[in-house]
Design a protein around this motif. Structure first.
Motif, short mmCIF file in Angstrom:
data_model
loop_
_atom_site.label_atom_id
_atom_site.label_comp_id
_atom_site.label_asym_id
_atom_site.label_seq_id
_atom_site.Cartn_x
_atom_site.Cartn_y
_atom_site.Cartn_z
N ASP A 157 -5.98 -0.51 7.06
CA ASP A 157 -4.84 0.34 6.73
C ASP A 157 -3.97 -0.22 5.61
O ASP A 157 -3.01 0.42 5.20
CB ASP A 157 -3.98 0.60 7.98
N VAL A 189 -4.58 9.56 6.29
CA VAL A 189 -4.01 8.42 5.56
C VAL A 189 -2.61 8.09 6.07
O VAL A 189 -2.26 6.92 6.25
CB VAL A 189 -3.97 8.72 4.05
N HIS A 222 -1.52 10.68 1.10
CA HIS A 222 -2.59 10.84 0.10
C HIS A 222 -2.07 11.80 -0.97
O HIS A 222 -1.40 12.79 -0.65
CB HIS A 222 -3.86 11.38 0.75
N SER A 255 -2.96 6.57 9.65
CA SER A 255 -3.75 5.35 9.79
C SER A 255 -2.89 4.10 9.76
O SER A 255 -3.39 3.00 10.04
CB SER A 255 -4.83 5.28 8.69
N ASP A 256 -1.62 4.24 9.44
CA ASP A 256 -0.71 3.10 9.39
C ASP A 256 -0.50 2.55 10.81
O ASP A 256 0.03 3.24 11.68
CB ASP A 256 0.63 3.52 8.79
N ARG A 299 3.94 7.19 2.70
CA ARG A 299 2.48 7.05 2.80
C ARG A 299 1.80 8.41 2.94
O ARG A 299 1.56 8.91 4.03
CB ARG A 299 2.16 6.17 4.01
N THR A 312 0.83 -1.21 0.00
CA THR A 312 0.00 0.00 0.00
C THR A 312 0.86 1.26 0.00
O THR A 312 0.62 2.20 -0.76
CB THR A 312 -0.93 0.02 1.23
N ASN A 313 1.88 1.26 0.84
CA ASN A 313 2.74 2.44 0.95
C ASN A 313 3.54 2.68 -0.32
O ASN A 313 3.79 3.83 -0.70
CB ASN A 313 3.67 2.29 2.16
N ILE A 354 -10.36 7.68 2.29
CA ILE A 354 -10.54 8.16 3.67
C ILE A 354 -11.01 9.62 3.75
O ILE A 354 -11.93 9.94 4.52
CB ILE A 354 -9.25 7.96 4.50
N GLN A 368 -7.74 3.57 1.64
CA GLN A 368 -6.90 4.69 2.06
C GLN A 368 -7.13 5.93 1.18
O GLN A 368 -7.23 7.05 1.69
CB GLN A 368 -5.41 4.29 2.03
#
Length: 276
Positions: A253, A125, A141, A128-129, A139, A49-50, A262, A259
């Motif tokens: 997350d 965002v 947005h 939220s990790d 990470r 995701t990151n 969010i 993400q």
């Protein structure tokens, strides 16, 4: 000094990208051997995701590169900016430029991302990790990152700095971003000693604690002096830290679509912000 700065001015794009991945990989490996917290998670799944968000950041960087080039051409022609109002050795001008960039484009905009409700929803965002490691530094947005880059260009115009100063700052910023987010353990005396001037891994981890007031502390990226000057500095026992953010504890997350959504997800209620 001029030759040193010229290197950054002529640095090819591939080398800049390689620097990002080299620094990320370096701290990714180090945190595997010198962990601050024993994170019980699937490291590669978490990174996915990151790293996708990093791809967005790199695209935005490319777009801003065009705008940046135009701004530096204008600054050179107009001689606009504070640096043109006095003469000083180049290392003094560089240091002043780094301080202003760090204050406006890091501490200042980061403070606003926490205090302005609409900006905070974008910044959730990042917070939220639930497993903060080196990849968490990537990470952001996309809209969050655009705001950050806009503030960086404002700092550039205020100072009227040459492009080499800005590019050197970007290289340093990448180093500090991954260094401060990395799940690495330094000797307590060393980390705390460095934190009197620079942001350290332990210092930044308090910022990623899931509850206020620690969430709204330690906003700096490179220099810790801004947090000390403005009363937002925190340093305590890292064993007390719990990662994440209370208002998004129910959010997945590690899902990229979740993400990205969010800021527009009305089920994410700012519980912590409303009660303080």
């Amino acid at each position: 000094m001029q030759d040193f700065l010229t290197f950054f001015e002529t640095m090819p794009i591939w080398m800049k990208a390689a620097w990002v991945f080299f620094v990320l990989a370096l701290f990714w490996v180090l945190e595997g051997y010198y962990s601050l917290i024993n994170l019980k998670y699937k490291k590669w799944k978490h990174a996915k995701t990151n790293l996708i968000l990093l791809a967005f950041v790199m695209v935005i960087n490319a777009v801003f590169g065009i705008a940046t080039a135009a701004i530096f051409i204008w600054l050179n022609d107009s001689q606009f900016g504070l640096l043109h109002l006095f003469e000083a050795p180049i290392f003094v001008e560089l240091l002043l430029s780094l301080l202003v960039l760090d204050f406006i484009a890091q501490y200042g905009v980061h403070y606003l991302l926490h205090k302005v409700p609409a900006m905070w929803r974008l910044h959730i965002v990042h917070h939220s990790d639930k497993h903060v490691d080196a990849t968490t530094g990537t990470r952001h947005h996309p809209f969050d990152f655009i705001i950050r880059e806009t503030f960086a260009l404002i700092a550039v115009v205020i100072m009227g700095m040459p492009i080499a100063f800005y590019l050197f700052y970007r290289i340093l910023s990448v180093l500090f971003t991954y260094w401060t987010h990395a799940n690495i353990s330094l000797p307590a005396w060393l980390d705390k000693g460095i934190s009197y001037v620079f942001v350290t891994p332990n210092m930044h981890k308090f910022h990623h604690h899931y509850q206020l007031p620690w969430t709204d502390s330690n906003f700096g990226n490179m220099f810790s002096i801004w947090d000390r000057l403005f009363g937002t500095f925190v340093y305590d026992d890292t064993k007390k830290i719990k990662y994440g953010v209370d208002l998004a504890d129910h959010i997945d997350d590690e899902n990229i679509f979740t993400q990205l959504g969010i800021p527009f997800n009305k089920t994410v209620v700012s519980k912590g912000k409303e009660s303080h």
